[in-house]
Scaffold this motif. Structure first.
Motif, mmCIF file in Angstrom:
data_model
loop_
_atom_site.group_PDB
_atom_site.id
_atom_site.type_symbol
_atom_site.label_atom_id
_atom_site.label_comp_id
_atom_site.label_asym_id
_atom_site.label_seq_id
_atom_site.Cartn_x
_atom_site.Cartn_y
_atom_site.Cartn_z
ATOM 1 N N GLU A 49 0.819 -1.212 0.000
ATOM 2 C CA GLU A 49 0.000 0.000 0.000
ATOM 3 C C GLU A 49 0.851 1.259 0.000
ATOM 4 N N PHE A 50 2.053 1.171 0.583
ATOM 5 C CA PHE A 50 2.900 2.355 0.685
ATOM 6 C C PHE A 50 3.801 2.529 -0.528
ATOM 7 N N VAL A 51 3.988 1.460 -1.320
ATOM 8 C CA VAL A 51 4.824 1.578 -2.510
ATOM 9 C C VAL A 51 4.199 2.537 -3.512
ATOM 10 N N SER A 52 2.867 2.516 -3.618
ATOM 11 C CA SER A 52 2.177 3.403 -4.551
ATOM 12 C C SER A 52 1.840 4.765 -3.954
ATOM 13 N N ASP A 53 2.233 5.008 -2.692
ATOM 14 C CA ASP A 53 1.975 6.291 -2.042
ATOM 15 C C ASP A 53 3.137 7.243 -2.321
ATOM 16 N N ALA A 54 2.806 8.447 -2.789
ATOM 17 C CA ALA A 54 3.855 9.390 -3.180
ATOM 18 C C ALA A 54 4.751 9.778 -2.008
ATOM 19 N N ASP A 55 4.198 9.860 -0.813
ATOM 20 C CA ASP A 55 4.980 10.295 0.349
ATOM 21 C C ASP A 55 5.858 9.192 0.918
ATOM 22 N N TYR A 56 5.429 7.950 0.772
ATOM 23 C CA TYR A 56 6.135 6.847 1.426
ATOM 24 C C TYR A 56 6.718 5.848 0.436
ATOM 25 N N ARG B 32 2.314 1.825 -10.759
ATOM 26 C CA ARG B 32 2.084 2.057 -12.183
ATOM 27 C C ARG B 32 3.081 3.058 -12.754
ATOM 28 N N ASP B 33 4.172 3.263 -12.027
ATOM 29 C CA ASP B 33 5.202 4.203 -12.448
ATOM 30 C C ASP B 33 6.418 3.412 -12.916
ATOM 31 N N CYS B 34 6.778 3.560 -14.193
ATOM 32 C CA CYS B 34 7.915 2.811 -14.729
ATOM 33 C C CYS B 34 9.224 3.192 -14.030
ATOM 34 N N ALA B 35 9.340 4.452 -13.637
ATOM 35 C CA ALA B 35 10.558 4.871 -12.937
ATOM 36 C C ALA B 35 10.703 4.132 -11.608
ATOM 37 N N ARG C 66 9.203 -12.418 -13.284
ATOM 38 C CA ARG C 66 7.745 -12.596 -13.304
ATOM 39 C C ARG C 66 7.028 -11.355 -12.799
ATOM 40 N N ARG C 67 7.512 -10.768 -11.722
ATOM 41 C CA ARG C 67 6.800 -9.649 -11.105
ATOM 42 C C ARG C 67 7.149 -8.302 -11.726
ATOM 43 N N LEU C 68 8.440 -7.993 -11.840
ATOM 44 C CA LEU C 68 8.831 -6.656 -12.284
ATOM 45 C C LEU C 68 8.754 -6.503 -13.806
ATOM 46 N N VAL C 69 9.326 -7.461 -14.543
ATOM 47 C CA VAL C 69 9.256 -7.361 -16.004
ATOM 48 C C VAL C 69 7.804 -7.528 -16.462
ATOM 49 N N GLY C 70 7.080 -8.447 -15.821
ATOM 50 C CA GLY C 70 5.669 -8.610 -16.165
ATOM 51 C C GLY C 70 4.861 -7.361 -15.893
ATOM 52 N N ALA D 127 11.236 2.177 -24.715
ATOM 53 C CA ALA D 127 12.384 2.748 -24.010
ATOM 54 C C ALA D 127 12.198 2.639 -22.491
ATOM 55 N N ASP D 128 11.002 2.938 -22.008
ATOM 56 C CA ASP D 128 10.734 2.813 -20.578
ATOM 57 C C ASP D 128 10.808 1.349 -20.138
ATOM 58 N N PHE D 129 10.294 0.461 -20.966
ATOM 59 C CA PHE D 129 10.342 -0.963 -20.634
ATOM 60 C C PHE D 129 11.788 -1.449 -20.555
ATOM 61 N N ARG D 130 12.635 -0.992 -21.482
ATOM 62 C CA ARG D 130 14.043 -1.396 -21.456
ATOM 63 C C ARG D 130 14.733 -0.888 -20.189
#
Length: 380
Positions: A135-142, A185-188, A222-226, A236-239
């Protein structure tokens, strides 16, 4: 005793005919009529004076009433404005208090979650902590704090795995950690999470446990590349997300079942195969997998035309313009053409390096297309 009034006099009075009245009435009657008229006129004047005072009083009362109405209206408007200002002040104060309380609750929740994730005695509590950190990975502050916690937790879990390979408990922990890292949902952010593979590479270099590193590497793919295949909008972002994993595979090909030396093209192809094989396992046992969407997203990225990066194009144009301004137009054109050729060669190399992996994903995507939303019900 007064003389009786004759009918002719009455008719003259009724007709208001002064000539008939003068002819019909005698002097005494005319004097009496004159006296009566004077009395009536005096009474009329008295009443008229009284009426003026009454009208003036009524007008004054009316103006006072109107003035009072205006004063009341102004007072009501003033009170309303003051109430609205006070309401806005209260609303702002309560909004700040609510925001402060929410931030305090979020901080407390993060602190309690990290306590669970760092429990050294109970692996089940750690699993709960890793799951809650999603839940905190997708939170901008945390987000950065949560990713740091998960990366360090991954290193700790690998240190606790003292046997050859990876046991069930630590495998579950690694899957939970990498899954939490991919919940964005952020490629960075995904690219930063992919760089944590260096902890796996360092452990492999120190202990040489290829089986453990291979299992963890497969979870990363499986998790990150998927996830990157689903959320990244450009190749370019995927690479950028895939690059740390590919470079690790090139340097340690054994974790992917390859031999040394390994090219980038072979590494990309092998990573696509690992992603395909792990997804096929999920498809075989689960009806609620995102693998068809991953296949379709990967194939869609492969079909995108190659384009020069914006920052590279703009910098080349600026350099050429600067040299042209200095008078070296021929040299500027030659250098710009050389840079364009180098970029074109790089794009062609990227396309070639992706060819094997794209072929794998296009083939599997044709076999397992994503579900199409439509009328609910079974089809035979």
């Amino acid at each position: 005793m007064s003389t009786p009034v004759s009918d002719d006099v009455r008719k003259a009075l009724a007709a208001k005919d002064p000539y008939a009245l003068a002819a019909a009435a005698n002097k005494e009657q005319l004097d009496n009529l004159r006296s009566a008229e004077e009395l009536i006129e005096a009474d009329r004047k008295r009443l008229q004076s009284t009426n003026r005072f009454a009208v003036a009083a009524q007008i004054l009362v009316g103006w006072v009433a109107i003035l009072g109405f205006l004063v009341n209206a102004y007072q009501s408007w003033t009170n309303k404005q003051q109430a609205e200002r006070q309401s806005q002040v209260d609303q702002n104060r309560w909004s700040k208090e609510f925001q402060r309380a929410r931030e305090a609750d979020k901080y407390r929740a993060f602190f309690e979650t990290t306590v669970l994730a760092t429990d050294t005695e109970n692996p089940d509590k750690r699993l709960v902590g890793y799951a809650l950190l999603q839940e905190f990975v997708s939170d901008a502050d945390y987000s950065s704090k949560a990713q740091l916690m998960l990366e360090e937790s991954l290193a700790q879990e690998l240190r606790r795995n003292t046997g050859q390979g990876i046991d069930e408990a630590h495998r579950n922990a690694v899957i939970a950690i990498v899954t939490a890292l991919s919940e964005t949902r952020d490629c960075a952010a995904l690219a930063r999470a992919a760089r944590s593979i260096d902890k796996v590479a360092q452990r492999l270099n120190r202990y040489g446990d290829v089986e453990e590193a291979s299992e963890v590497f497969g979870v990363y793919i499986r998790r990150l590349v998927g996830r990157a295949a689903e959320v990244c909008t450009t190749m370019a972002d995927f690479r950028t997300v895939r690059r740390p994993l590919r470079d690790t595979l090139v340097k340690a090909p054994k974790i992917g079942g390859l031999t040394f030396p390994t090219t980038q093209e072979a590494a990309n192809t092998r990573m696509a195969e690992i992603l395909r094989d792990r997804c096929l396992t999920d498809v075989a046992v689960s009806g609620a997998t995102d693998c068809p969407d991953i296949f379709a997203g990967y194939a869609k990225l492969c079909d995108q035309p190659e384009a020069l990066p914006k920052e590279t194009t703009s910098s080349s144009t600026a350099q050429a313009k600067g040299k042209a301004d200095a008078g070296t137009v021929k040299e500027a054109r030659a250098e710009a053409a050389k840079e364009s050729e180098a970029l074109a060669a790089r794009l062609a190399a990227n396309k070639q390096a992706d060819a094997g992996g794209c072929a794998v994903m296009k083939e599997i995507s044709a076999r397992y297309p994503p579900a199409v939303a439509g009328i609910a019900g079974s089809s035979k």
